[in-house]
Motif scaffolding. Sequence first.
Motif, PDB file in Angstrom:
ATOM      1  N   ALA A 127       0.991  -1.205  -0.053  1.00 39.05           N
ATOM      2  CA  ALA A 127       0.027  -0.137   0.052  1.00 39.05           C
ATOM      3  C   ALA A 127       0.894   1.191   0.027  1.00 39.05           C
ATOM      4  O   ALA A 127       1.659   1.238   0.791  1.00 39.05           O
ATOM      5  CB  ALA A 127      -0.820   0.185   1.357  1.00 39.05           C
ATOM      6  N   VAL A 128       0.594   2.178  -1.129  1.00 41.03           N
ATOM      7  CA  VAL A 128       1.453   3.341  -1.200  1.00 41.03           C
ATOM      8  C   VAL A 128       0.452   4.604  -0.675  1.00 41.03           C
ATOM      9  O   VAL A 128      -0.381   4.701  -1.598  1.00 41.03           O
ATOM     10  CB  VAL A 128       2.084   3.335  -2.536  1.00 41.03           C
ATOM     11  CG1 VAL A 128       2.938   4.717  -2.639  1.00 41.03           C
ATOM     12  CG2 VAL A 128       2.709   2.328  -2.721  1.00 41.03           C
ATOM     13  N   VAL A 244      -0.916  -7.003  -5.584  1.00 38.65           N
ATOM     14  CA  VAL A 244      -1.540  -5.849  -5.633  1.00 38.65           C
ATOM     15  C   VAL A 244      -0.745  -4.643  -4.920  1.00 38.65           C
ATOM     16  O   VAL A 244      -0.089  -4.673  -4.036  1.00 38.65           O
ATOM     17  CB  VAL A 244      -2.968  -6.150  -5.016  1.00 38.65           C
ATOM     18  CG1 VAL A 244      -3.860  -4.604  -5.278  1.00 38.65           C
ATOM     19  CG2 VAL A 244      -3.550  -7.137  -5.352  1.00 38.65           C
ATOM     20  N   ILE A 245      -0.951  -3.682  -5.738  1.00 34.01           N
ATOM     21  CA  ILE A 245      -0.460  -2.227  -5.128  1.00 34.01           C
ATOM     22  C   ILE A 245      -1.541  -1.316  -4.937  1.00 34.01           C
ATOM     23  O   ILE A 245      -2.523  -1.201  -6.003  1.00 34.01           O
ATOM     24  CB  ILE A 245       0.658  -1.561  -6.009  1.00 34.01           C
ATOM     25  CG1 ILE A 245       1.871  -2.390  -6.256  1.00 34.01           C
ATOM     26  CG2 ILE A 245       1.151  -0.127  -5.521  1.00 34.01           C
ATOM     27  CD1 ILE A 245       2.672  -1.904  -7.364  1.00 34.01           C
ATOM     28  N   VAL A 246      -1.911  -0.927  -3.793  1.00 36.24           N
ATOM     29  CA  VAL A 246      -2.951  -0.024  -3.291  1.00 36.24           C
ATOM     30  C   VAL A 246      -2.479   1.099  -3.272  1.00 36.24           C
ATOM     31  O   VAL A 246      -1.629   1.475  -2.442  1.00 36.24           O
ATOM     32  CB  VAL A 246      -3.823  -0.695  -2.210  1.00 36.24           C
ATOM     33  CG1 VAL A 246      -4.776   0.013  -1.851  1.00 36.24           C
ATOM     34  CG2 VAL A 246      -4.072  -2.197  -2.300  1.00 36.24           C
ATOM     35  N   LEU A 247      -3.329   2.291  -3.756  1.00 38.35           N
ATOM     36  CA  LEU A 247      -2.906   3.588  -3.286  1.00 38.35           C
ATOM     37  C   LEU A 247      -3.996   4.227  -2.459  1.00 38.35           C
ATOM     38  O   LEU A 247      -5.133   4.121  -2.490  1.00 38.35           O
ATOM     39  CB  LEU A 247      -2.924   4.324  -4.748  1.00 38.35           C
ATOM     40  CG  LEU A 247      -2.052   3.854  -5.996  1.00 38.35           C
ATOM     41  CD1 LEU A 247      -2.244   4.854  -7.102  1.00 38.35           C
ATOM     42  CD2 LEU A 247      -0.646   3.747  -5.403  1.00 38.35           C
ATOM     43  N   LYS A 280      -7.155   1.459  -6.371  1.00 42.03           N
ATOM     44  CA  LYS A 280      -7.604   2.562  -5.314  1.00 42.03           C
ATOM     45  C   LYS A 280      -7.995   1.818  -4.162  1.00 42.03           C
ATOM     46  O   LYS A 280      -8.632   0.703  -4.064  1.00 42.03           O
ATOM     47  CB  LYS A 280      -8.596   3.473  -5.842  1.00 42.03           C
ATOM     48  CG  LYS A 280      -9.255   4.641  -4.820  1.00 42.03           C
ATOM     49  CD  LYS A 280     -10.253   5.537  -5.583  1.00 42.03           C
ATOM     50  CE  LYS A 280     -10.627   6.483  -4.506  1.00 42.03           C
ATOM     51  NZ  LYS A 280     -11.620   7.449  -5.415  1.00 42.03           N
ATOM     52  N   SER A 281      -7.720   2.537  -2.794  1.00 40.95           N
ATOM     53  CA  SER A 281      -7.989   1.759  -1.562  1.00 40.95           C
ATOM     54  C   SER A 281      -9.563   1.796  -1.653  1.00 40.95           C
ATOM     55  O   SER A 281     -10.300   2.681  -2.059  1.00 40.95           O
ATOM     56  CB  SER A 281      -7.481   2.527  -0.344  1.00 40.95           C
ATOM     57  OG  SER A 281      -7.811   3.986  -0.232  1.00 40.95           O
ATOM     58  N   VAL A 282     -10.178   0.822  -0.909  1.00 39.84           N
ATOM     59  CA  VAL A 282     -11.667   0.806  -0.849  1.00 39.84           C
ATOM     60  C   VAL A 282     -12.180   1.613   0.574  1.00 39.84           C
ATOM     61  O   VAL A 282     -13.227   2.367   0.186  1.00 39.84           O
ATOM     62  CB  VAL A 282     -12.018  -0.793  -0.455  1.00 39.84           C
ATOM     63  CG1 VAL A 282     -13.476  -0.868   0.116  1.00 39.84           C
ATOM     64  CG2 VAL A 282     -11.949  -1.576  -1.664  1.00 39.84           C
ATOM     65  N   HIS A 283     -11.537   1.529   1.736  1.00 35.20           N
ATOM     66  CA  HIS A 283     -11.896   2.264   2.671  1.00 35.20           C
ATOM     67  C   HIS A 283     -11.252   3.729   2.847  1.00 35.20           C
ATOM     68  O   HIS A 283     -11.797   4.257   3.833  1.00 35.20           O
ATOM     69  CB  HIS A 283     -11.391   1.381   3.947  1.00 35.20           C
ATOM     70  CG  HIS A 283     -11.965  -0.059   3.752  1.00 35.20           C
ATOM     71  ND1 HIS A 283     -13.294  -0.368   4.056  1.00 35.20           N
ATOM     72  CD2 HIS A 283     -11.344  -1.315   3.903  1.00 35.20           C
ATOM     73  CE1 HIS A 283     -13.539  -1.498   4.127  1.00 35.20           C
ATOM     74  NE2 HIS A 283     -12.410  -2.260   4.065  1.00 35.20           N
ATOM     75  N   GLY A 284     -10.567   4.068   2.056  1.00 31.15           N
ATOM     76  CA  GLY A 284     -10.290   5.573   2.126  1.00 31.15           C
ATOM     77  C   GLY A 284      -9.829   6.161   3.351  1.00 31.15           C
ATOM     78  O   GLY A 284      -8.770   5.442   3.917  1.00 31.15           O
ATOM     79  N   ASP A 285     -10.328   7.179   3.839  1.00 31.88           N
ATOM     80  CA  ASP A 285      -9.864   7.675   5.217  1.00 31.88           C
ATOM     81  C   ASP A 285     -10.129   6.759   6.461  1.00 31.88           C
ATOM     82  O   ASP A 285      -9.302   7.022   7.287  1.00 31.88           O
ATOM     83  CB  ASP A 285     -10.452   9.160   5.524  1.00 31.88           C
ATOM     84  CG  ASP A 285     -10.040   9.972   4.596  1.00 31.88           C
ATOM     85  OD1 ASP A 285      -8.976   9.913   3.755  1.00 31.88           O
ATOM     86  OD2 ASP A 285     -10.675  11.139   4.152  1.00 31.88           O
TER      87      ASP A 285
END
Length: 298
Positions: A127-128, A244-247, A280-285
């Motif tokens: 995760a980046v 996977v790379i998650v941003l 893109k991240s699913v859970h965001g903030d």
Amino acid sequence: MIVGLDIGGTKIEGVGLDANSYETLVVHREPTAKNSYSEFLTAVMSVIDAVSQHGEIDSIGIGCCGSVGNDGLMQGANVSVLNGQDFIGDIQKQIDVPVAIANDADCLALSEYKDGAAKHATNSCVAVIIGTGCGAGVVINNGLVTGLNKLGGELGHNPLPNFNPEVDGNPHQCYCGSMNCAESFVSGTGFARTFAEKYEPANSREIMALYERGDARAVEHFDLYCDQLARTLGAIVNFVDPEVIVLGGGMSNVDEVYPLVQKKLSKYTFTKSVTTQVVKSVHGDSSGVRGAAFLHTL
């Protein structure tokens, strides 16, 4: 419940998740007390107490800028009253459950690996965060990689791959003392810095607004940004080769990033037909506080 805390400069957020389904049972926030360590610790315990009213706590994970040094004391925390304190020990004096701590990028990685954008991965993801700064969390063989010097995931302080002043702009010294750190280019602040250096002062939102209107400067600059990000992620693929790379972070909310970076990625990897997903991240903030809760589940 498994409980996560996200400690920031303005607020302390606590979440209680069902230990089996990961359903959110309670969320509680309080302002971060920064005048003294005793006030800060009281605020943290107040959040934990509020969350505990909704179920029995099995474990507590804490997402916090900073780390625990080899002497067991906090170091590098953005809430300065924390530094030099036995924060984890002081919490465990008041509640008899396991307590762990990690940085925000590690928590993002855990959150998205357990039940987010990388939940389909079998044993690895990276995760980046591309926001104010740039950092990463690395999950390999279902565990977080922190490292001997607690530097696992410090992606932003590697040199930008293939830096070329004719393409990337003037050499830039990072606050860490190194030259041309990736963070100086692929973070949201780096995106704005390099635009201002070449054209005029503007923040990332303003630049993307220009991009949406077809402004040639913004279109060119955004393409360069995605190329710089692809170079940075390409180095991850060559070294770690995650599934996977998650941003996450502010720039991760720019949807135009994903197809362009995905297209450019293979240009910078040893194999020119990589299938690594950049998502893109699913859970965001919420990823930080959720990921903190997962620190004891690996």
